[in-house]
Design a protein around this motif. Structure first.
Motif, short mmCIF file in Angstrom:
data_model
loop_
_atom_site.label_atom_id
_atom_site.label_comp_id
_atom_site.label_asym_id
_atom_site.label_seq_id
_atom_site.Cartn_x
_atom_site.Cartn_y
_atom_site.Cartn_z
N GLU A 235 0.85 -1.21 0.00
CA GLU A 235 0.00 0.00 0.00
C GLU A 235 0.88 1.25 0.00
O GLU A 235 0.55 2.25 -0.62
CB GLU A 235 -0.91 0.06 1.23
CG GLU A 235 -2.09 -0.88 1.22
CD GLU A 235 -1.68 -2.29 1.61
OE1 GLU A 235 -0.71 -2.42 2.39
OE2 GLU A 235 -2.31 -3.24 1.12
N ARG A 236 2.01 1.13 0.71
CA ARG A 236 2.88 2.31 0.75
C ARG A 236 3.44 2.61 -0.64
O ARG A 236 3.53 3.76 -1.05
CB ARG A 236 4.03 2.10 1.74
CG ARG A 236 3.56 2.06 3.18
CD ARG A 236 4.66 2.46 4.12
NE ARG A 236 5.80 1.58 4.09
CZ ARG A 236 5.93 0.47 4.83
NH1 ARG A 236 4.97 0.11 5.65
NH2 ARG A 236 7.02 -0.25 4.75
N ARG A 237 3.78 1.54 -1.34
CA ARG A 237 4.30 1.77 -2.70
C ARG A 237 3.21 2.40 -3.58
O ARG A 237 3.47 3.31 -4.37
CB ARG A 237 4.79 0.46 -3.30
CG ARG A 237 6.25 0.56 -3.56
CD ARG A 237 6.95 -0.43 -4.41
NE ARG A 237 6.33 -1.63 -4.77
CZ ARG A 237 6.63 -2.83 -4.26
NH1 ARG A 237 7.54 -2.92 -3.32
NH2 ARG A 237 6.04 -3.90 -4.68
N ASP A 238 1.97 1.88 -3.41
CA ASP A 238 0.86 2.46 -4.19
C ASP A 238 0.66 3.92 -3.82
O ASP A 238 0.40 4.77 -4.67
CB ASP A 238 -0.44 1.70 -3.90
CG ASP A 238 -0.43 0.33 -4.56
OD1 ASP A 238 0.41 0.11 -5.45
OD2 ASP A 238 -1.26 -0.52 -4.17
N LEU A 239 0.80 4.19 -2.50
CA LEU A 239 0.59 5.57 -2.03
C LEU A 239 1.58 6.51 -2.71
O LEU A 239 1.20 7.54 -3.29
CB LEU A 239 0.78 5.63 -0.51
CG LEU A 239 0.82 7.04 0.08
CD1 LEU A 239 -0.57 7.64 0.16
CD2 LEU A 239 1.46 7.05 1.48
N TRP A 240 2.87 6.12 -2.66
CA TRP A 240 3.87 7.05 -3.20
C TRP A 240 3.82 7.11 -4.73
O TRP A 240 4.11 8.14 -5.32
CB TRP A 240 5.27 6.72 -2.67
CG TRP A 240 5.32 6.80 -1.17
CD1 TRP A 240 5.70 5.83 -0.30
CD2 TRP A 240 4.92 7.92 -0.34
NE1 TRP A 240 5.56 6.25 1.01
CE2 TRP A 240 5.09 7.53 1.01
CE3 TRP A 240 4.42 9.19 -0.60
CZ2 TRP A 240 4.80 8.37 2.09
CZ3 TRP A 240 4.13 10.02 0.47
CH2 TRP A 240 4.31 9.62 1.79
N ALA A 241 3.39 6.00 -5.34
CA ALA A 241 3.21 6.05 -6.80
C ALA A 241 2.08 7.02 -7.13
O ALA A 241 2.17 7.80 -8.08
CB ALA A 241 2.89 4.65 -7.33
N TRP A 242 1.04 6.99 -6.33
CA TRP A 242 -0.10 7.90 -6.53
C TRP A 242 0.36 9.35 -6.34
O TRP A 242 0.04 10.24 -7.13
CB TRP A 242 -1.20 7.52 -5.54
CG TRP A 242 -2.34 8.48 -5.45
CD1 TRP A 242 -3.21 8.84 -6.44
CD2 TRP A 242 -2.74 9.21 -4.27
NE1 TRP A 242 -4.13 9.74 -5.96
CE2 TRP A 242 -3.87 9.99 -4.63
CE3 TRP A 242 -2.28 9.28 -2.96
CZ2 TRP A 242 -4.53 10.82 -3.73
CZ3 TRP A 242 -2.94 10.09 -2.06
CH2 TRP A 242 -4.05 10.86 -2.44
N VAL A 243 1.18 9.57 -5.31
CA VAL A 243 1.64 10.93 -5.04
C VAL A 243 2.56 11.43 -6.16
O VAL A 243 2.40 12.54 -6.67
CB VAL A 243 2.39 10.99 -3.68
CG1 VAL A 243 3.05 12.35 -3.49
CG2 VAL A 243 1.43 10.70 -2.53
#
Ligand code: SAH
Length: 476
Positions: free
Chosen positions: A173-181
């Motif tokens: 989820e953290r990777r998805d979060l930073w990819a989203w950011v």
């Protein structure tokens, strides 16, 4: 690499700069970007350095210089402006065992300063080991354009929220979060509006545990381009950097794989011509199961994934498993080969038809369609045509065209070992054998205009005599 780039910790450490004039001031300006304590050794200071000393931003030391003056410095710059004095001071600094940079004396330098793009805390350092300063500047200009002015602030904001995210989200989820950011619209919005609205949006997403992304990410069918690693698209590079696992083909340039994340799994699923070491259904099954496991999958193919790449079969397997896919186009080999020749696939008034075809037919009994497209105004680009050159010649012969077609073959287009062969179709098999031309190659077929003797003479590619010599590699 003769030199190795590292980011030195500067906070709480000292930098010693020997010299009180413009050269020393230049080094001071650079070091003032860091958190280091700056000590300047000089008997006199120019106005700029004097003002820095007066405001306490640098420490000015006068008097005799000895190895002790340099002890424990993280870095030493010798920049007196006097070559003889620089050499003496270099010896003293070396006696203190520190890392030294002497202005304009690369032979005396333990470390050289790179060209820097500063979006603190995002810092890009460019070095050419002194071989090409102009190139370094050009790279810097391009990167300056790519990295928006507020990118550093966004990275710093991400840094501040890292702990908060780590306590609430799993690694995926953290990777998805930073990819989203960093990949999504938030980044552009941050550049316009600054930290506040973005911080609110990120915190809300973390708190809700809802990163805008649902279900498994689409499998990316990515075109790697025909050869050198700089012929992949920016979107392709982005997908590589997001990937957990990359399934790649035999003809994919190793340099392209280096663009992926270091911890991404790289799985070779190549097929040598003629020998199907990795059956297509096995490749399909592997891709599907990796995507179903929740991994971000890139299927990396040479050239374009939509051109003779069996992309449709993989896409079908993904759809059948309820998965989605995205096609990231690439430079197909015919484009790469034409460009390497300095020629154009189509040309207004001269070549208005382009046919991409294959020497390898699934149904060997059917005559290939490309014959009907041969003309003086078309280019027929044959993929996988080296092993089947004999069949191509037979087809031309049966159609009564053997003496009316010219072939330009480009093997390993856009690679260091590129080879070009130019001959009448009648000689194709013999020339391929004599010159040792091997796959991968594109064969460009063009009908010779026999009504026009001068065109017939220069029927090879490029059809424009004034192309100069943009084509690298060996002409056979
Ligand atoms: N998807 C690829 C084609 C794969 S089929 C594309 O769009 O280019 C494999 C064939 O592509 C090879 O047999 C050869 O005909 C061609 N090919 C791939 N890379 C090439 C290169 N660097 N130079 C010349 N031909 C190439």
């Amino acid at each position: 690499m003769r030199t190795f780039p590292m980011f030195l910790t500067m906070s709480g450490r000292s930098v010693v700069i020997a010299g009180g004039g413009e050269q020393a001031a230049q080094k001071c300006r650079l070091m003032l970007k860091t958190e280091a304590r700056i000590v300047v050794l000089a008997d006199a200071l120019d106005v700029e350095l004097q003002s820095l000393a007066d405001t306490g931003r640098i420490i000015w030391q006068r008097g005799a210089i000895s190895p002790a003056s340099f002890e424990h410095a993280a870095l030493v710059f010798i920049a007196t402006g006097c070559p003889g004095l620089d050499v003496c001071l270099h010896m003293l600094a070396k006696a203190a065992g520190v890392v030294v940079n002497v202005v304009d004396r690369p032979d005396l330098c333990d470390a050289i300063t790179p060209s820097i793009i500063d979006r603190d805390p995002v810092v890009v350092a460019i070095g050419t080991e002194g071989t090409a300063p102009v190139l370094a500047r050009q790279i810097k200009t391009r990167l300056e354009e790519m990295l928006e002015p507020r990118l550093g602030d966004l990275a710093a904001l991400a840094g501040r929220l890292r702990g908060f995210a780590a306590r609430r989200l799993g690694p995926r989820e953290r990777r998805d979060l930073w990819a989203w950011v960093f990949n999504g619209p938030l980044r552009a919005q941050h550049n316009l509006e600054g930290d506040e609205p973005i911080a609110t949006a990120i915190k809300a997403a973390i708190t809700a545990g809802q990163i805008p992304q649902s279900g498994p990410a689409p499998v990316a069918l990515v075109g790697a381009g025909p050869g050198s690693s700089d012929l992949i698209t920016l979107r392709g590079v982005q997908r590589l950097q997001e990937a957990d696992v990359i399934f790649y083909d035999r003809l994919v340039d190793p340099g392209v794989l280096e663009l992926a994340r270091r911890d991404a799994e790289r799985i070779y699923v190549g097929k040598a011509p003629g020998c199907h070491s990795w059956p297509q259904d096995r490749i399909n099954a592997l891709i599907v199961s990796a995507a179903l496991r929740g991994q971000r999958v890139v299927r990396l193919k040479c050239g374009d994934p939509g051109v003779f790449a069996r992309g449709a079969e993989e896409a079908e397997a993904l759809s059948a498993a309820g998965l989605t896919y995205e096609i990231v186009p690439g430079v197909t080999a015919a484009s790469g080969a034409a460009a390497a020749l300095g020629g154009f696939l189509t040309e207004r008034g001269k070549t208005d038809t382009l046919v991409l075809t294959t020497g390898r037919k699934v149904d060997a009994h059917m005559p290939p369609d490309w014959v009907q497209h041969l003309s003086t105004r078309s280019h027929v680009a044959v993929y996988m045509g080296v092993q089947t050159a004999g069949q191509i010649v037979d087809v031309l012969s049966n159609a009564g065209l053997l003496d009316h077609v010219h072939v330009t073959a480009v093997a390993n287009a856009q690679r260091a070992d590129q080879k070009v062969l130019d001959c009448p179709a009648r000689d194709l098999v013999a020339r391929i054998a004599a010159k040792g031309l091997t796959s991968p190659a594109i064969l460009f077929l063009r009908q010779i205009d026999t009504t026009n003797a001068s065109t017939a003479l220069r029927a090879g590619w490029p059809s424009r005599p004034s192309f100069g010599k943009p084509c690298k590699g060996q002409n056979l």
